[in-house]
Design an enzyme around this catalytic site. Structure first.
Site, mmCIF file in Angstrom:
data_model
loop_
_atom_site.group_PDB
_atom_site.id
_atom_site.type_symbol
_atom_site.label_atom_id
_atom_site.label_comp_id
_atom_site.label_asym_id
_atom_site.label_seq_id
_atom_site.Cartn_x
_atom_site.Cartn_y
_atom_site.Cartn_z
ATOM 1 N N ASN A 33 0.801 -1.229 0.000
ATOM 2 C CA ASN A 33 0.000 0.000 0.000
ATOM 3 C C ASN A 33 0.830 1.274 0.000
ATOM 4 O OD1 ASN A 33 0.439 -1.183 2.708
ATOM 5 N ND2 ASN A 33 -0.354 0.774 3.410
ATOM 6 N N ALA A 66 -13.961 -2.681 0.990
ATOM 7 C CA ALA A 66 -14.738 -2.024 -0.075
ATOM 8 C C ALA A 66 -14.309 -0.584 -0.355
ATOM 9 C CB ALA A 66 -16.221 -2.056 0.291
ATOM 10 N N CYS A 70 -2.826 5.849 8.146
ATOM 11 C CA CYS A 70 -2.752 5.965 9.599
ATOM 12 C C CYS A 70 -1.501 6.737 9.994
ATOM 13 C CB CYS A 70 -2.777 4.588 10.244
ATOM 14 S SG CYS A 70 -2.001 3.322 9.279
HETATM 15 N N1 PLP Z 1 -4.259 -3.791 4.348
HETATM 16 C C1 PLP Z 1 -3.816 -2.899 3.467
HETATM 17 C C2 PLP Z 1 -2.761 -3.298 2.506
HETATM 18 C C3 PLP Z 1 -4.334 -1.601 3.440
HETATM 19 O O1 PLP Z 1 -3.877 -0.710 2.566
HETATM 20 C C4 PLP Z 1 -5.328 -1.260 4.379
HETATM 21 C C5 PLP Z 1 -5.866 0.125 4.439
HETATM 22 O O2 PLP Z 1 -5.109 1.077 4.478
HETATM 23 C C6 PLP Z 1 -5.774 -2.239 5.268
HETATM 24 C C7 PLP Z 1 -5.229 -3.488 5.225
HETATM 25 C C8 PLP Z 1 -6.842 -1.940 6.271
HETATM 26 O O3 PLP Z 1 -8.103 -1.979 5.651
HETATM 27 P P1 PLP Z 1 -9.381 -1.359 6.399
HETATM 28 O O4 PLP Z 1 -9.280 0.102 6.259
HETATM 29 O O5 PLP Z 1 -10.549 -1.927 5.653
HETATM 30 O O6 PLP Z 1 -9.340 -1.847 7.785
#
Ligand code: PLP
Length: 374
Positions: A151, A200, A326
């Site tokens: 990400n 989603a 975050c």
């Molecule tokens: N995993 C990855 C790779 C992400 O980019 C994110 C969100 O930033 C998450 C997990 C967490 O997802 P959620 O916001 O649905 O908890």
């Protein structure tokens, strides 16, 4: 003021068709899917059609799709139950996973005294597959947890290849596919993976809903206890409008994938060409041919500007990020970049620019102008 939203790895704008679908369900289809009367049965049919539609997009069977509140919950559930119920004694993961995996694994390590090994990450942010194979030579009940698309830097894992390696070593394979679902084809009849997760709001659906793909007969057990929803695997009244919105969003993402991927790739290439022109000393963090929706770069600015860059761009209406959402606004640096960059490069300003089909060349021009004004 003209604004530019270039933080789509953090979250995405809803598609109008998704809003429409959800609004209709919110106002008209309010039954509880567990009720046996006609209102309940109607809600249940929306739920099951959504499940079928999601399964179809990924070539899975509907019973393998379990709805959750988000990607974080799905990751926590799978990892925890793998240790608690499937008796996994060892997790192999990487230090560049999202905190939803990284912190969960750390907490399980403390709680259950399992062995945790981190596979080496190459300087370009890719997972070192040779190291993974070496790590897998131990004969311990193992789960491999490696994300599909990172990400922060957009590096891509070859899911099929890693899945085959795990199969050969009798290891379970979990992949956090939050950044790739809806943005690239995933055929679960071809990819040998035990568990994947989705959220989603990353593919133009609503926030607060996600799903897990749990391969048939996996033996996974719930971590919440309560009702019989989701075959008892995830108790709690299902959020029907969110789930239907998610199914609609996924359907539209896959229906438009070829065109939208092409357009986004065009924008990403345009941004790179503009950076080459305006800031020739810039560097890409991660692989040169990373995922089409994400570009992470080091800008050739002085260190003092590193702290101010997001604020400066925000004042001009430009939304980008320095790492995962975050962390934006937090003083902590990126744990992903810390694994890859030299101390010197870590101090320089890095930016994550992440795209969607809603972006235009104008957005890129705004960003470049904003950076020129630094
Ligand atoms: N995993 C990855 C790779 C992400 O980019 C994110 C969100 O930033 C998450 C997990 C967490 O997802 P959620 O916001 O649905 O908890």
């Amino acid at each position: 003021m003209k604004k530019a939203y270039l933080d789509n790895a953090s979250t995405t704008q809803l598609r109008p068709e998704v809003v429409q679908e959800m609004t209709k369900i919110l106002s008209e289809d309010y039954g509880n899917p567990s009720s046996t009367h006609s209102f309940g049965r109607h809600a249940k049919s929306i739920l099951e059609l959504s499940r079928k539609s999601i399964a179809k997009q990924l070539n899975a069977s509907a019973q393998e799709i379990i709805f959750t509140s988000c990607g974080t919950e799905a990751n926590n559930w799978i990892l925890r139950s793998a240790v608690k119920d499937l008796k996994v004694k060892r997790i192999i993961t990487s230090k560049i996973e999202h905190h939803a995996v990284l912190y969960t694994v750390q907490s399980l390590q403390q709680e259950f005294d399992i062995q945790v090994d981190y596979v080496a990450v190459k300087p370009n942010g890719e997972i070192d597959i040779t190291d993974l194979v070496n790590l897998l030579s131990q004969e311990t009940k193992t789960l491999v947890s490696l994300m599909h698309v990172n990400n922060e830097i957009g590096t891509v894992l070859d899911l099929e290849k890693v899945g085959r390696i795990c199969e050969q070593h009798y290891a379970l394979f979990h992949s956090d596919t939050v950044q790739s679902i809806g943005k690239t084809e995933i055929d679960l009849q071809i990819i040998p993976v035990d568990f994947i997760v989705a959220s989603a709001h990353k593919f133009h659906g609503p926030k607060g809903v996600g799903f897990a793909f749990i391969k048939k007969n996996s033996g996974l057990q719930p971590i919440f206890h309560g009702g019989e929803q989701e075959k008892g695997l995830r108790p709690g009244t299902e959020s029907v409008h969110q789930i239907a919105g998610m199914a609609k969003a996924l359907e539209l993402s896959y229906a438009n994938l070829k065109q939208e991927r092409n357009d986004i790739l065009g924008l990403k290439n345009y941004l790179v060409s503009q950076l080459v022109f305006e800031f020739p000393a810039f560097k890409i963090n991660g692989s040169q041919d990373g995922f089409y929706t994400i570009l992470n770069v080091i800008l050739p600015f002085e260190e003092e500007k590193a702290v101010m860059i997001l604020f400066h761009l925000d004042m001009k209406g430009i939304a980008v990020s320095r790492g995962s959402a975050c962390q934006s606004g937090s003083v902590k640096g990126s744990h992903v970049l810390a694994e890859m960059l030299s101390n010197e490069n870590l101090k320089k300003p890095s930016l994550r620019i992440s795209f969607s089909h809603y972006n235009t060349k104008e957005d890129i021009d705004l960003l470049i102008n904003g950076l020129k004004g630094m």
